[in-house]
Design a protein around this motif. Structure first.
Motif, PDB file in Angstrom:
ATOM      1  N   LYS A  35       0.836  -1.216   0.000  1.00 23.91           N
ATOM      2  CA  LYS A  35       0.000   0.000   0.000  1.00 23.91           C
ATOM      3  C   LYS A  35       0.864   1.257   0.000  1.00 23.91           C
ATOM      4  N   ILE A  36       1.942   1.234   0.777  1.00 18.74           N
ATOM      5  CA  ILE A  36       2.850   2.398   0.798  1.00 18.74           C
ATOM      6  C   ILE A  36       3.477   2.584  -0.585  1.00 18.74           C
ATOM      7  N   ASN A  37       3.878   1.483  -1.212  1.00 20.44           N
ATOM      8  CA  ASN A  37       4.450   1.579  -2.562  1.00 20.44           C
ATOM      9  C   ASN A  37       3.424   2.084  -3.566  1.00 20.44           C
ATOM     10  N   GLU A  38       2.166   1.678  -3.422  1.00 22.39           N
ATOM     11  CA  GLU A  38       1.089   2.172  -4.277  1.00 22.39           C
ATOM     12  C   GLU A  38       0.912   3.682  -4.077  1.00 22.39           C
ATOM     13  N   PHE A  39       0.966   4.117  -2.816  1.00 27.91           N
ATOM     14  CA  PHE A  39       0.843   5.543  -2.512  1.00 27.91           C
ATOM     15  C   PHE A  39       2.024   6.320  -3.103  1.00 27.91           C
ATOM     16  N   ARG A  40       3.229   5.794  -2.963  1.00 27.84           N
ATOM     17  CA  ARG A  40       4.411   6.469  -3.516  1.00 27.84           C
ATOM     18  C   ARG A  40       4.331   6.570  -5.032  1.00 27.84           C
ATOM     19  N   ARG A  41       3.830   5.524  -5.667  1.00 27.75           N
ATOM     20  CA  ARG A  41       3.674   5.531  -7.127  1.00 27.75           C
ATOM     21  C   ARG A  41       2.684   6.625  -7.548  1.00 27.75           C
ATOM     22  N   ASN A  45       3.537   9.795  -9.890  1.00 26.81           N
ATOM     23  CA  ASN A  45       2.765  10.062 -11.109  1.00 26.81           C
ATOM     24  C   ASN A  45       2.187  11.471 -11.125  1.00 26.81           C
ATOM     25  N   ARG A  46       2.003  12.069  -9.955  1.00 24.61           N
ATOM     26  CA  ARG A  46       1.464  13.439  -9.880  1.00 24.61           C
ATOM     27  C   ARG A  46       2.555  14.479  -9.606  1.00 24.61           C
ATOM     28  N   GLY A  47       3.809  14.073  -9.733  1.00 23.02           N
ATOM     29  CA  GLY A  47       4.911  15.021  -9.588  1.00 23.02           C
ATOM     30  C   GLY A  47       5.238  15.386  -8.157  1.00 23.02           C
ATOM     31  N   MET A  48       4.902  14.496  -7.225  1.00 26.00           N
ATOM     32  CA  MET A  48       5.194  14.734  -5.810  1.00 26.00           C
ATOM     33  C   MET A  48       6.143  13.656  -5.298  1.00 26.00           C
ATOM     34  N   GLU A  49       6.710  13.924  -4.162  1.00 23.09           N
ATOM     35  CA  GLU A  49       7.663  12.994  -3.559  1.00 23.09           C
ATOM     36  C   GLU A  49       7.216  12.668  -2.142  1.00 23.09           C
ATOM     37  N   TYR A  50       7.365  11.391  -1.751  1.00 24.96           N
ATOM     38  CA  TYR A  50       6.992  10.962  -0.405  1.00 24.96           C
ATOM     39  C   TYR A  50       8.162  10.200   0.204  1.00 24.96           C
ATOM     40  N   LYS A  51       8.619  10.661   1.373  1.00 27.69           N
ATOM     41  CA  LYS A  51       9.713  10.008   2.083  1.00 27.69           C
ATOM     42  C   LYS A  51       9.423   9.990   3.579  1.00 27.69           C
ATOM     43  N   ARG A 107     -16.890   3.066   6.784  1.00 28.82           N
ATOM     44  CA  ARG A 107     -17.193   3.919   7.944  1.00 28.82           C
ATOM     45  C   ARG A 107     -16.452   3.394   9.169  1.00 28.82           C
ATOM     46  N   GLY A 108     -15.957   4.317   9.951  1.00 31.21           N
ATOM     47  CA  GLY A 108     -15.281   3.952  11.190  1.00 31.21           C
ATOM     48  C   GLY A 108     -13.840   3.516  10.996  1.00 31.21           C
ATOM     49  N   VAL A 109     -13.380   3.416   9.750  1.00 36.21           N
ATOM     50  CA  VAL A 109     -11.991   3.028   9.477  1.00 36.21           C
ATOM     51  C   VAL A 109     -11.210   4.278   9.117  1.00 36.21           C
ATOM     52  N   GLU A 110     -10.149   4.508   9.867  1.00 34.51           N
ATOM     53  CA  GLU A 110      -9.333   5.698   9.604  1.00 34.51           C
ATOM     54  C   GLU A 110      -8.503   5.488   8.343  1.00 34.51           C
ATOM     55  N   PRO A 111      -8.670   6.377   7.353  1.00 30.89           N
ATOM     56  CA  PRO A 111      -7.899   6.229   6.118  1.00 30.89           C
ATOM     57  C   PRO A 111      -6.420   6.481   6.367  1.00 30.89           C
ATOM     58  N   LYS A 112      -5.593   5.778   5.625  1.00 33.96           N
ATOM     59  CA  LYS A 112      -4.139   5.914   5.748  1.00 33.96           C
ATOM     60  C   LYS A 112      -3.571   6.318   4.405  1.00 33.96           C
ATOM     61  N   PRO A 113      -2.505   7.065   4.350  1.00 30.50           N
ATOM     62  CA  PRO A 113      -1.803   7.691   5.452  1.00 30.50           C
ATOM     63  C   PRO A 113      -2.603   8.861   6.028  1.00 30.50           C
ATOM     64  N   VAL A 114      -2.498   9.017   7.327  1.00 29.32           N
ATOM     65  CA  VAL A 114      -3.236  10.046   8.055  1.00 29.32           C
ATOM     66  C   VAL A 114      -2.501  11.380   7.942  1.00 29.32           C
ATOM     67  N   LEU A 115      -3.243  12.421   7.616  1.00 30.08           N
ATOM     68  CA  LEU A 115      -2.666  13.758   7.590  1.00 30.08           C
ATOM     69  C   LEU A 115      -2.402  14.204   9.022  1.00 30.08           C
ATOM     70  N   LYS A 116      -1.153  14.571   9.304  1.00 28.61           N
ATOM     71  CA  LYS A 116      -0.810  15.075  10.638  1.00 28.61           C
ATOM     72  C   LYS A 116      -0.627  16.580  10.637  1.00 28.61           C
ATOM     73  N   GLY A 117      -0.117  17.109   9.535  1.00 26.60           N
ATOM     74  CA  GLY A 117       0.104  18.547   9.456  1.00 26.60           C
ATOM     75  C   GLY A 117       0.519  18.941   8.055  1.00 26.60           C
ATOM     76  N   ALA A 118       0.430  20.237   7.764  1.00 26.27           N
ATOM     77  CA  ALA A 118       0.809  20.743   6.451  1.00 26.27           C
ATOM     78  C   ALA A 118       1.452  22.118   6.599  1.00 26.27           C
ATOM     79  N   TYR A 119       2.386  22.398   5.720  1.00 26.88           N
ATOM     80  CA  TYR A 119       3.087  23.677   5.674  1.00 26.88           C
ATOM     81  C   TYR A 119       2.876  24.243   4.277  1.00 26.88           C
ATOM     82  N   LEU A 120       2.205  25.386   4.190  1.00 27.15           N
ATOM     83  CA  LEU A 120       1.920  26.018   2.905  1.00 27.15           C
ATOM     84  C   LEU A 120       2.391  27.463   2.939  1.00 27.15           C
ATOM     85  N   ASP A 121       3.491  27.732   2.297  1.00 24.72           N
ATOM     86  CA  ASP A 121       4.024  29.102   2.256  1.00 24.72           C
ATOM     87  C   ASP A 121       3.999  29.765   3.624  1.00 24.72           C
TER      88      ASP A 121
END
Length: 184
Positions: A35-41, A45-51, A107-121
Motif C-alpha cells: 500500500k505504501i508503494n502504491e501511494f508512492r507511485r 505520477n502526480r509530480g510529488m515525492e513521499y519520504k 465507515r469507522g476506518v481511519e484512512p491511511k496515510p493520516v494527515l498530521k500537518g501541512a506547511y503552505l508558504d
C-alpha cells in the motif's frame, strides 16, 4: 546512523524545505509495504515525492526555515512521512483524498496515510480534520486569475453598456429622421 549521516540528512531535508513551498506530514503506520508503494507511485505520477524521516531530524530541519514552525510540533509524533509538492498547496490534499477513495475505506476506518500537518508558504495546518480545508485552498495562479477576471468585469460591463446604448441611440435618431422626412 552516524552523526555525520544525520547531519547530511538534516541538510538534505532543510534543502527540500527550502525548495518546496508545500509539504504535508503524514502517518502511514499500519499500512502494508504494498500500500505504501502504491501511494508512492501515485505521488510520483502526480509530480510529488513521499519520504519517511525521523521526527527529530524533521524538527532540526524545520528549525532552519525562516518562519516559526513550532505549531508543527504537535504533528511530530509517531511515524512521519513527508509529502513534498511544488505544484500547489492543495495538490497533496487532493492526492490523499483520491488515494482514500481508491482504497474504499468504510465507515469507522481511519484512512491511511493520516494527515498530521501541512506547511503552505509559511502557514501551518495541524490535524487530519484540516484535509477538506487544504483540498479547497486555491493556488497563487488561480487567485491571480480570479482577480484579473474581477478587474476586467467592470470594464467589460461599461463597454457593453456603451455599445448597446450607442445602438439604441442610432435607432432613435434613424426613426426621428425618417419621421421628419415623412412629415416634410
Amino acid at each position: 546512523m552516524t552523526k555525520e549521516e544525520k547531519y547530511a540528512l538534516v541538510d538534505e531535508l532543510a534543502g527540500k524545505f527550502g525548495e518546496y513551498s508545500f509539504f504535508y506530514l503524514t502517518d502511514a503506520s499500519g499500512m502494508t509495504v504494498a500500500k505504501i508503494n502504491e501511494f508512492r507511485r501515485l505521488c510520483f505520477n502526480r509530480g510529488m515525492e513521499y519520504k519517511v524521516y525521523k521526527n527529530s531530524l524533521i524538527r532540526k530541519a524545520l528549525d532552519r526555515l525562516s518562519s516559526d514552525t513550532s505549531a508543527m510540533d504537535a504533528a511530530l509524533k509517531g511515524q512521519s512521512g513527508i509529502l513534498f509538492s511544488q505544484e500547489s498547496g492543495s495538490a497533496p490534499a487532493k492526492l490523499l483524498k483520491d488515494f482514500y477513495k481508491s482504497q474504499n475505506y468504510g465507515r469507522g476506518v481511519e484512512p491511511k496515510p493520516v494527515l498530521k500537518g501541512a506547511y503552505l508558504d509559511s502557514d501551518i495546518f495541524v490535524g487530519a480534520n484540516q484535509l477538506e480545508t487544504l483540498a479547497t485552498i486555491k493556488g497563487k495562479q488561480e487567485l491571480i486569475g480570479e482577480i484579473i477576471g474581477l478587474l476586467q468585469s467592470p470594464a467589460k460591463n461599461v463597454i457593453g453598456a456603451l455599445q448597446s446604448g450607442g445602438n439604441k441611440l442610432a435607432g432613435i435618431l434613424k426613426t426621428l429622421s425618417e419621421k421628419e422626412e415623412a412629415a416634410g
